[in-house]
Each structure stands twice: as C-alpha cells, then as structure tokens.
Scaffold this active site. Sequence first.
Site, mmCIF file in Angstrom:
data_model
loop_
_atom_site.group_PDB
_atom_site.id
_atom_site.type_symbol
_atom_site.label_atom_id
_atom_site.label_comp_id
_atom_site.label_asym_id
_atom_site.label_seq_id
_atom_site.Cartn_x
_atom_site.Cartn_y
_atom_site.Cartn_z
ATOM 1 N N SER A 8 48.743 16.418 37.641
ATOM 2 C CA SER A 8 48.383 15.889 36.323
ATOM 3 C C SER A 8 48.848 16.859 35.252
ATOM 4 C CB SER A 8 46.867 15.716 36.216
ATOM 5 O OG SER A 8 46.537 15.555 34.844
ATOM 6 N N HIS A 33 51.781 12.779 37.285
ATOM 7 C CA HIS A 33 50.589 12.010 36.874
ATOM 8 C C HIS A 33 50.358 12.216 35.378
ATOM 9 C CE1 HIS A 33 46.708 9.995 37.721
ATOM 10 N NE2 HIS A 33 46.191 10.821 36.818
ATOM 11 N N ASP A 35 47.982 11.303 32.241
ATOM 12 C CA ASP A 35 46.655 10.827 31.851
ATOM 13 C C ASP A 35 46.674 10.401 30.390
ATOM 14 O OD1 ASP A 35 44.956 11.148 34.172
ATOM 15 O OD2 ASP A 35 45.412 13.291 33.995
ATOM 16 N N MET A 37 44.629 8.861 27.336
ATOM 17 C CA MET A 37 43.242 8.705 26.883
ATOM 18 C C MET A 37 43.214 8.361 25.395
ATOM 19 S SD MET A 37 41.493 11.944 28.766
ATOM 20 C CE MET A 37 41.928 12.408 30.453
ATOM 21 N N HIS A 66 48.241 6.797 34.303
ATOM 22 C CA HIS A 66 46.826 6.438 34.440
ATOM 23 C C HIS A 66 46.288 6.119 33.046
ATOM 24 C CE1 HIS A 66 42.576 8.135 35.696
ATOM 25 N NE2 HIS A 66 42.547 6.855 35.421
ATOM 26 N N MET A 68 43.596 5.286 30.580
ATOM 27 C CA MET A 68 42.149 5.311 30.304
ATOM 28 C C MET A 68 41.976 4.906 28.850
ATOM 29 S SD MET A 68 41.444 8.847 32.345
ATOM 30 C CE MET A 68 43.182 9.266 32.261
ATOM 31 N N MET A 137 38.437 7.692 41.171
ATOM 32 C CA MET A 137 38.076 8.817 40.305
ATOM 33 C C MET A 137 36.965 9.626 40.975
ATOM 34 S SD MET A 137 40.049 8.701 37.688
ATOM 35 C CE MET A 137 39.287 10.148 36.938
ATOM 36 N N PHE A 143 38.383 14.467 31.135
ATOM 37 C CA PHE A 143 38.777 15.871 31.043
ATOM 38 C C PHE A 143 39.238 16.405 32.394
ATOM 39 C CE2 PHE A 143 35.643 14.968 27.826
ATOM 40 C CZ PHE A 143 36.253 15.451 26.680
ATOM 41 N N GLY A 144 40.171 17.336 32.335
ATOM 42 C CA GLY A 144 40.539 18.074 33.538
ATOM 43 C C GLY A 144 39.499 19.157 33.793
ATOM 44 N N ASP A 175 41.494 11.356 42.312
ATOM 45 C CA ASP A 175 41.782 12.033 41.047
ATOM 46 C C ASP A 175 40.536 12.706 40.489
ATOM 47 O OD1 ASP A 175 42.715 12.793 38.568
ATOM 48 O OD2 ASP A 175 43.075 10.762 37.824
ATOM 49 N N GLY A 197 45.330 18.628 38.730
ATOM 50 C CA GLY A 197 45.774 19.240 37.482
ATOM 51 C C GLY A 197 45.551 20.737 37.541
HETATM 52 C C1 DX5 Z 1 40.566 12.957 34.331
HETATM 53 C C2 DX5 Z 1 42.011 12.737 34.708
HETATM 54 C C3 DX5 Z 1 42.485 13.609 35.810
HETATM 55 C C4 DX5 Z 1 42.432 15.078 35.516
HETATM 56 C C5 DX5 Z 1 42.503 15.836 36.802
HETATM 57 O O1 DX5 Z 1 40.174 11.976 33.438
HETATM 58 O O2 DX5 Z 1 42.202 11.401 35.115
HETATM 59 O O3 DX5 Z 1 43.791 13.234 36.187
HETATM 60 O O4 DX5 Z 1 43.436 15.501 34.669
HETATM 61 O O5 DX5 Z 1 42.370 17.181 36.499
HETATM 62 P P1 DX5 Z 1 41.749 18.226 37.526
HETATM 63 O O6 DX5 Z 1 42.619 18.249 38.715
HETATM 64 O O7 DX5 Z 1 41.779 19.491 36.739
HETATM 65 O O8 DX5 Z 1 40.352 17.760 37.833
HETATM 66 ZN ZN ZN Z 2 44.214 10.778 36.024
#
Ligand code: DX5
Ligand code: ZN
Length: 222
Positions: A8, A33, A35, A37, A66, A68, A137, A143-144, A175, A197
């Site tokens: 990610s 990947h 993300d 948002m 992805h 969101m 999920m 958030f990562g 994820d 990520g």
């Molecule tokens: C969260 C995202 C993920 C996120 C994963 O909403 O969909 O893809 O970036 O990040 P890590 O691996 O740091 O949890």
């Molecule tokens: Zn994601």
Amino acid sequence: MSVKISPSILASDFSSLGDEVVNITQAGADYIHVDVMDGHFVPNLTIGPDVVKSIRKKSSLPFDVHLMIDPVQPYIEKFVEAGADIVSVHPEASDDTETCLNKIISLNVKAGLAINPDTEWEVVKPFMDKLDLILVMSVHPGFGGQKFIPTALDKLSNLREEINKSGREIQLEVDGGINFENVQSVIDAGADMIVAGTTTFKGGPSEYANNIEKLRGHKIGY
Ligand code: DX5
Ligand code: ZN
C-alpha cells in the site's frame, strides 16, 4: 505456490511518490495497492485519479485500487481511465453494489468487493459470479499503521471455503495491520494476496526487497 504482495503506497514517502512506486516495483512487489479515501466514507483524504494517472507511468505492475469513497459509482470509470487494473468497492457504501460491479466489469478490469471488519462475510454471496477478488479488511479503513483485528481470520477461512466451492478463480486479499509475525496466520486462514503498507515500507528503499521477501516467504496451505 506463494502469496502475492500488494504494497500500500499510503505508507510511502508522498514527497517522492513516483520514485517510491519505482522502488517498490524493483523490490519485487506483485501489485501496487492504491488506497483512495474521501473524508466521508472514511475519516481521511488521500489521492484521486490524477495522481493514479501520473504514477501509472512509473510501473508496469497491476494497480490494485481500493475505493473507500461514497458515492463510488461516478468515479469508477475515472480510476479505470487513470490506469486501475483491479477496482474494489465496499458494499457499505450507499451506491448499489451490483451496479458498481457491473460497471467495473463493463470496463474490462477486475472487480473486487472489500468488506469492513463489522460486515458479515456472507455479503459476498450474491456477487460470487462477478468477483475476481474479495478484500477482507483487518482494520477499520481510514489509516495505515493500525493493529490487526483477529476476527478477520475466521472471515478469511469462511471465504476461502466459499471461493473453493464456487470453483471460480477469486483472489482472497487481506488488508490492514499485516506484519512479519501475523502474516502466516492470514495465509493459513486462506488469504493469497497480502496488502502491507507499514511493513513493506519500513526502513526505507534499501529494505523494501527484504521486507517483501519476508512477507512472501510463506507458503499457501490450502
Ligand atoms: C486502510 C487501508 C490499508 C492500509 C494498510 O484503510 O485500506 O490499505 O494502508 O496499511 P498497513 O499495512 O500499515 O496497516
Ligand atoms: Zn487498502
């Protein structure tokens, strides 16, 4: 067979995003990947189709996008035009899921359904014949760097069984919160595609290949 790794880019250095996409590609990633948002479906804002279009030139890997966002339907085509190869939408968004999946399929890219931690896995059932990918999920999206929610494991096992029963080639992606310690547990539960990520981008570019190898060095058990 080994798992596919989809880093990610949310965890990359956004001040040199193009270089990060090149680095992660050279480090052996299988997908990129992305993300997306909107500050409404999830409480964070990230990137739009113009950014996807611009980094598209930096890698020949498939882009695993992805979404969101809510509404999502009006944006599907824009992300496909920008270079998405897989587009995943959430059934929790207010647009009609079937209409969104049909739209993705009509644009000749792969269709994914992403499900939140509080959503039952059975939500995928009516759509099995349309799906190329199911994204579980394992954190609440937004958030990562969050902690893995272990209820994802049962969900993965049930979905693996459902996919095997369907006889279709549907990828099972997980994820959120994946690290070197818990990656084997998601693979044992049936995942064959790992989003990571924080774990992939840890330590800077010199570590990316090593991080990917450590995530990938696990065998699929089903
Ligand atoms: C969260 C995202 C993920 C996120 C994963 O909403 O969909 O893809 O970036 O990040 P890590 O691996 O740091 O949890
Ligand atoms: Zn994601």
